[in-house]
Design a protein around this motif. Structure first.
Motif, PDB file in Angstrom:
ATOM      1  N   ARG A  35       0.862  -1.180   0.000  1.00  0.00           N
ATOM      2  CA  ARG A  35       0.000   0.000   0.000  1.00  0.00           C
ATOM      3  C   ARG A  35       0.893   1.222   0.000  1.00  0.00           C
ATOM      4  O   ARG A  35       1.706   1.400   0.902  1.00  0.00           O
ATOM      5  CB  ARG A  35      -0.918  -0.001   1.219  1.00  0.00           C
ATOM      6  N   TYR A  41      -3.279   3.789  -3.598  1.00  0.00           N
ATOM      7  CA  TYR A  41      -3.438   2.513  -4.297  1.00  0.00           C
ATOM      8  C   TYR A  41      -2.845   1.381  -3.463  1.00  0.00           C
ATOM      9  O   TYR A  41      -2.056   1.600  -2.552  1.00  0.00           O
ATOM     10  CB  TYR A  41      -2.790   2.529  -5.692  1.00  0.00           C
ATOM     11  N   ALA A  81       3.366   6.407  -9.759  1.00  0.00           N
ATOM     12  CA  ALA A  81       2.208   7.259  -9.503  1.00  0.00           C
ATOM     13  C   ALA A  81       2.670   8.703  -9.392  1.00  0.00           C
ATOM     14  O   ALA A  81       3.727   8.978  -8.825  1.00  0.00           O
ATOM     15  CB  ALA A  81       1.499   6.834  -8.218  1.00  0.00           C
ATOM     16  N   TYR A 158      -1.166   6.749 -13.063  1.00  0.00           N
ATOM     17  CA  TYR A 158      -0.530   5.531 -12.574  1.00  0.00           C
ATOM     18  C   TYR A 158      -0.021   4.750 -13.775  1.00  0.00           C
ATOM     19  O   TYR A 158      -0.671   4.711 -14.815  1.00  0.00           O
ATOM     20  CB  TYR A 158      -1.528   4.648 -11.813  1.00  0.00           C
ATOM     21  N   PHE A 181      -4.143  -4.620  -8.618  1.00  0.00           N
ATOM     22  CA  PHE A 181      -4.054  -3.169  -8.454  1.00  0.00           C
ATOM     23  C   PHE A 181      -5.416  -2.576  -8.155  1.00  0.00           C
ATOM     24  O   PHE A 181      -6.366  -2.771  -8.907  1.00  0.00           O
ATOM     25  CB  PHE A 181      -3.464  -2.538  -9.720  1.00  0.00           C
ATOM     26  N   LYS A 182      -5.515  -1.849  -7.056  1.00  0.00           N
ATOM     27  CA  LYS A 182      -6.764  -1.208  -6.638  1.00  0.00           C
ATOM     28  C   LYS A 182      -6.494   0.227  -6.235  1.00  0.00           C
ATOM     29  O   LYS A 182      -5.556   0.512  -5.484  1.00  0.00           O
ATOM     30  CB  LYS A 182      -7.396  -1.937  -5.427  1.00  0.00           C
ATOM     31  N   LEU A 183      -7.333   1.117  -6.739  1.00  0.00           N
ATOM     32  CA  LEU A 183      -7.279   2.514  -6.320  1.00  0.00           C
ATOM     33  C   LEU A 183      -8.125   2.662  -5.062  1.00  0.00           C
ATOM     34  O   LEU A 183      -9.231   2.153  -5.000  1.00  0.00           O
ATOM     35  CB  LEU A 183      -7.789   3.426  -7.426  1.00  0.00           C
ATOM     36  N   ASN A 184      -7.571   3.359  -4.079  1.00  0.00           N
ATOM     37  CA  ASN A 184      -8.311   3.553  -2.816  1.00  0.00           C
ATOM     38  C   ASN A 184      -9.185   4.783  -2.889  1.00  0.00           C
ATOM     39  O   ASN A 184      -8.957   5.700  -3.561  1.00  0.00           O
ATOM     40  CB  ASN A 184      -7.320   3.712  -1.652  1.00  0.00           C
TER      41      ASN A 184
END
Length: 184
Positions: A35, A41, A81, A158, A181-184
């Motif tokens: 993280r 992300y 990023a 990104y 991959f995850k965007l927060n």
């Protein structure tokens, strides 16, 4: 007694080999959750990632890009990023990022797909665009393959890339990285 130990060893080794074969994951890959402290992300890396920040020129704008990367068998898995001045600059920047990565390997794009979606965050509508690309090229006389995803969401950009010798790139491992991959 000696025969019993050998039989037990063969059974244990056989079970371990079968488990490894059915697990679909190479023991070389030690997937771990990462993280970013600088950008919103999360992603799985196949080993402990190294991180650094550097200033780069991106679409004519100087920005600080935070990078995190891990390497396994000469294949690099990386996420970069950065925050642009505004959303319009971010959308233009992902094309520049893609072009730069392909040019870095003297590459030719073999596959490209663009996507766009609207997302709501805190009552604010945000546009998200992405470019998925595969390219083949060379560096120092060695054939390379690049798999990349370049994302613009609001003012942030990104880049997720996997790059290495084609024979060392495992599609399942690339998919694991990209899908995680995850965007927060």
């Amino acid at each position: 007694m000696h025969t019993k130990i050998i039989t037990l060893l063969r059974t244990t080794v056989g079970a371990a080999v079968a488990a490894a074969a059915f697990s679909g994951c190479s023991p070389k890959f030690d997937w771990r959750d990462f993280r970013s402290a600088e950008a919103p992300y999360a992603v799985l890396f196949p080993g402990k990632p190294a991180t650094h920040t550097r200033s780069i020129s991106l679409g004519g704008e100087t920005v600080k890009m935070q990078m995190a990367a891990a390497e396994v068998d000469g294949v690099t898995f990386a996420v970069g990023a950065a925050e642009m001045a505004d959303a319009a600059h971010a959308q233009a920047a992902i094309a520049a990022m893609k072009n730069t990565m392909v040019a870095n390997i003297g590459g030719t794009v073999t596959s490209e797909k663009q996507a766009s979606a609207a997302a709501a965050s805190g009552g604010v509508s945000q546009q998200q665009q992405s470019i998925d690309v595969e390219a083949k090229g060379t560096r120092n006389g060695e054939a390379l393959r690049l798999v990349g995803r370049f994302i613009a969401k609001d003012k942030r950009v990104y880049q997720l890339i996997v790059i290495g010798k084609d024979q060392h790139m495992v599609n399942d491992e690339i998919e694991t990285f990209m899908r995680s991959f995850k965007l927060n």
